[in-house]
Motif scaffolding. Sequence first.
Motif, short mmCIF file in Angstrom:
data_model
loop_
_atom_site.label_atom_id
_atom_site.label_comp_id
_atom_site.label_asym_id
_atom_site.label_seq_id
_atom_site.Cartn_x
_atom_site.Cartn_y
_atom_site.Cartn_z
N SER A 98 0.83 -1.21 0.00
CA SER A 98 0.00 0.00 0.00
C SER A 98 0.86 1.25 0.00
O SER A 98 0.56 2.23 -0.68
CB SER A 98 -0.92 0.02 1.21
OG SER A 98 -1.87 -1.01 1.11
N LYS A 102 0.79 4.20 -2.81
CA LYS A 102 0.52 5.60 -2.45
C LYS A 102 1.56 6.53 -3.05
O LYS A 102 1.26 7.66 -3.41
CB LYS A 102 0.45 5.76 -0.94
CG LYS A 102 -0.84 5.24 -0.35
CD LYS A 102 -0.90 5.44 1.15
CE LYS A 102 -2.19 4.84 1.67
NZ LYS A 102 -2.34 4.95 3.10
N SER A 107 -5.16 7.58 -7.95
CA SER A 107 -6.39 7.41 -7.17
C SER A 107 -6.76 5.94 -7.08
O SER A 107 -6.30 5.11 -7.88
CB SER A 107 -7.53 8.18 -7.82
OG SER A 107 -7.89 7.57 -9.05
N ASP A 108 -7.61 5.65 -6.10
CA ASP A 108 -8.11 4.28 -5.96
C ASP A 108 -8.85 3.83 -7.21
O ASP A 108 -8.79 2.65 -7.58
CB ASP A 108 -9.03 4.16 -4.75
CG ASP A 108 -8.29 4.25 -3.42
OD1 ASP A 108 -7.04 4.20 -3.43
OD2 ASP A 108 -8.95 4.36 -2.38
N SER A 112 -7.93 0.47 -9.06
CA SER A 112 -8.97 -0.57 -9.08
C SER A 112 -9.20 -1.13 -10.48
O SER A 112 -9.82 -2.17 -10.63
CB SER A 112 -10.28 -0.03 -8.51
OG SER A 112 -10.85 0.93 -9.38
N SER A 117 -9.64 -4.36 -4.56
CA SER A 117 -9.40 -3.79 -3.24
C SER A 117 -9.90 -4.73 -2.16
O SER A 117 -10.96 -5.33 -2.30
CB SER A 117 -10.12 -2.45 -3.13
OG SER A 117 -9.99 -1.93 -1.83
#
Length: 130
Positions: A98, A102, A107-108, A112, A117
Amino acid sequence: MTNSVESKKITLNNPKDMTMEEAQSLAEKIAYVEAGVKKMKEHLKMFVELNGPVEVGDLVWDKHPSQSWQWTTEAKRSFAEMIAIEGMNPWEYISFSSADLKKLGWSDSVISQYAKSKINNSFRSKKKDN
């Protein structure tokens, strides 16, 4: 010199019957005990640094080594190639932390598109967001 430790009685009620005030009191006591444990470990660590390991039953309090690996970008590539040469899929052995994800600043929603996730809920305290 010895330090006295304030004694706080801890009573555990059935969670179904607890009030919010009782839960808050319990949370305060947990924070108090955890802070005390942290301070005691710091003192024991200093003692061990000065005097050597401390044995209690089947436990040994000491500095125990742990191993981690630092990878250059080129080494990561070579390592993945060696796994593939051995006939294995390198992506079954290589993961992305993670913290590393980052650093990308993505962005997630972007990530994704490539990965599923997984959210784990761990019971712990954390500072309030202001």
